[in-house]
Motif scaffolding. Sequence first.
Motif, mmCIF file in Angstrom:
data_model
loop_
_atom_site.group_PDB
_atom_site.id
_atom_site.type_symbol
_atom_site.label_atom_id
_atom_site.label_comp_id
_atom_site.label_asym_id
_atom_site.label_seq_id
_atom_site.Cartn_x
_atom_site.Cartn_y
_atom_site.Cartn_z
ATOM 1 N N MET A 67 -9.576 -2.775 12.766
ATOM 2 C CA MET A 67 -8.128 -2.077 12.974
ATOM 3 C C MET A 67 -8.331 -0.779 12.668
ATOM 4 S SD MET A 67 -5.772 -5.125 11.284
ATOM 5 C CE MET A 67 -6.902 -5.395 9.999
ATOM 6 N N GLU A 127 -17.149 -8.157 -3.501
ATOM 7 C CA GLU A 127 -16.164 -9.188 -3.553
ATOM 8 C C GLU A 127 -15.980 -9.886 -2.266
ATOM 9 O OE1 GLU A 127 -14.955 -6.341 -4.349
ATOM 10 O OE2 GLU A 127 -13.152 -6.074 -2.985
ATOM 11 N N HIS A 128 -16.080 -8.949 -1.112
ATOM 12 C CA HIS A 128 -15.920 -9.766 0.384
ATOM 13 C C HIS A 128 -17.311 -10.508 0.654
ATOM 14 C CE1 HIS A 128 -12.076 -7.443 1.952
ATOM 15 N NE2 HIS A 128 -12.201 -6.775 0.747
ATOM 16 N N ALA A 172 -7.301 -13.436 -12.935
ATOM 17 C CA ALA A 172 -5.965 -12.835 -12.371
ATOM 18 C C ALA A 172 -5.493 -11.607 -13.319
ATOM 19 C CB ALA A 172 -4.956 -14.316 -12.310
ATOM 20 N N GLY A 173 -5.018 -11.075 -12.694
ATOM 21 C CA GLY A 173 -4.503 -9.962 -13.301
ATOM 22 C C GLY A 173 -5.734 -8.946 -14.019
ATOM 23 N N LYS A 174 -6.970 -9.197 -14.074
ATOM 24 C CA LYS A 174 -7.860 -8.423 -14.437
ATOM 25 C C LYS A 174 -8.872 -7.734 -13.506
ATOM 26 C CE LYS A 174 -7.539 -10.462 -18.482
ATOM 27 N NZ LYS A 174 -7.256 -9.754 -19.807
ATOM 28 N N PRO A 213 -3.883 -0.458 -12.201
ATOM 29 C CA PRO A 213 -3.021 -1.162 -11.494
ATOM 30 C C PRO A 213 -3.416 -1.916 -10.323
ATOM 31 C CG PRO A 213 -1.935 0.673 -12.213
ATOM 32 C CD PRO A 213 -3.460 0.716 -12.499
ATOM 33 N N TRP A 214 -4.409 -1.275 -9.504
ATOM 34 C CA TRP A 214 -5.372 -1.570 -8.321
ATOM 35 C C TRP A 214 -6.308 -2.319 -8.577
ATOM 36 C CZ3 TRP A 214 -4.868 2.832 -4.423
ATOM 37 C CH2 TRP A 214 -3.749 3.227 -3.884
ATOM 38 N N PRO A 271 1.636 2.672 -1.654
ATOM 39 C CA PRO A 271 1.870 1.638 -2.078
ATOM 40 C C PRO A 271 0.990 0.761 -2.468
ATOM 41 C CG PRO A 271 3.472 2.256 -0.579
ATOM 42 C CD PRO A 271 2.408 3.230 -0.478
ATOM 43 N N SER A 272 -0.135 0.620 -1.670
ATOM 44 C CA SER A 272 -1.361 -0.283 -1.805
ATOM 45 C C SER A 272 -2.786 0.275 -1.586
ATOM 46 C CB SER A 272 -1.139 -1.566 -1.080
ATOM 47 O OG SER A 272 -1.553 -1.431 0.435
ATOM 48 N N ALA A 273 -3.825 -0.353 -1.906
ATOM 49 C CA ALA A 273 -4.983 0.313 -1.681
ATOM 50 C C ALA A 273 -5.514 -0.068 -0.212
ATOM 51 C CB ALA A 273 -5.855 -0.288 -2.745
ATOM 52 N N GLY A 274 -4.794 -0.508 0.768
ATOM 53 C CA GLY A 274 -5.100 -0.888 2.110
ATOM 54 C C GLY A 274 -5.630 0.403 2.649
ATOM 55 N N PRO A 275 -6.486 0.251 4.003
ATOM 56 C CA PRO A 275 -7.122 1.322 4.632
ATOM 57 C C PRO A 275 -6.076 2.575 5.157
ATOM 58 C CG PRO A 275 -7.627 -0.831 5.538
ATOM 59 C CD PRO A 275 -6.532 -1.080 4.598
ATOM 60 N N ARG A 277 -4.377 4.205 7.482
ATOM 61 C CA ARG A 277 -4.343 4.259 9.035
ATOM 62 C C ARG A 277 -3.716 5.038 9.792
ATOM 63 N NH1 ARG A 277 -0.727 -1.051 7.305
ATOM 64 N NH2 ARG A 277 -0.315 0.375 5.799
#
Lengths: 311, 112
Positions: A67, A127-128, A172-174, A213-214, A271-275, A277
């Motif tokens: 993408m 992790e992927h 979770a959360g770590k 946070p990320w 807002p998030s760690a996504g690519p 774009r």
Amino acid sequence: MRNDEHPDHGRRHALECMLWAGSGLLWTVAGGIPRSSLLGSAEAHAQSAQGSFSFVHISDTHLGFNMAPNPDPVVTLRESLDRAKSFNPALMLHTGDITHLSRPGEFDRATQIINGARIETHYAPGEHDVVEDDGKDFYQRFPQGARTGGFYSFDQGGVHFVCLNNVTNLQAGKMGMIGAEQMRFLEQDLAARTASTPIVVFAHIPLWVVHEPWGWGTEDSAQLLRLLARFGSVTVLNGHIHQTMQKIEGHVAFHTGMSTAFPQPAPGSRPSAGPIRDLPPGELRKLLGINRVSRVQNDGALAVVSSPLEG
Amino acid sequence: MDRLPRRRQLLRAGLPAMLVAPLAARAQERAAVTIDEHDYFPRELRVAPGTTVVWTNKDDTPHNVVSTDNPRAFRSRIMDTTEVFEFTFAAAGTYSYFCSLHPHMRGRIIVG
């Protein structure tokens, strides 16, 4: 007891400055991305050329991603490998996320392309890569850490390399987790090394807290640092965050590498760690690339030079 | 195949419709969780027993849905953009889950 076993942490600031000067770290500004700089590019490359040993660090190839901003990461992986080959490295470290979705076809394609570069390559799991079936497809193709579950060590060029797995059994959360088993391995593995041996530790998730946070950090990294404290030259190489960052703590220099597939935002900047774009035209290759690591001086210091595909 | 919900597994196996129909009837209630921007929306969802919850990944990053219970009540395969996972909650209780790729992403299904 050797004098170099216990550095004087009361003089940490002075030691940090010495390390920066001694290791010849090069972090310049290219494509709007700030990188600290102590040496000019030509100077650093000249110093690197004098060294007898160098290797490259590649990360987050994410084959299968399709993408914006990079619909075909195969092309940029090939360009990154061409860049790596031009450095004539002794070896290559891949700090994980070889694939995007852990799918066999993605692993096969990555293996075919990376093996085609004919550079001896050592892999840390991302992790992927190990999210499905306990990482079966990863360990089948990259068996170096298969017996242990992703961690191992080896020596080359007078440098002791340690691969750690901080992506399995995430809670979770770590953030990332190394775990007790690897700590025991590391303690035993390092016990036989002299404090003057240059140490390179590579793992996927940053081994210091970049942005909690990320999840950009490792829960038990402080314990790792204690095990590494007596060594005079420690270089930590990580991926995961798809951008270059560095930090010095005592004798330990932490570096992250760019992805060869897509950049991610600065910590907390979106807002998030996504690519990312919405890159302006022509900017993508300034944010993708590899690291070149060279032994530049006789005291074992290593220089890490970021090498974007363009800019 | 373990990622497929039971009803779909039966359909894939080609069992007669008469065997499938009662299962379908029990799972009529459906509720949705959207995954986007590295988060679950809503993070907390209340449903009645027997409800099938459907997670849809609308993010441009792969995610999954993994129960934090031991043993795990459910675990999806990795979900690429637009892919879905569904699970039917038969029993009352609170079911916490997270994304094992991005563990800071957490959600909860409260059944009762």
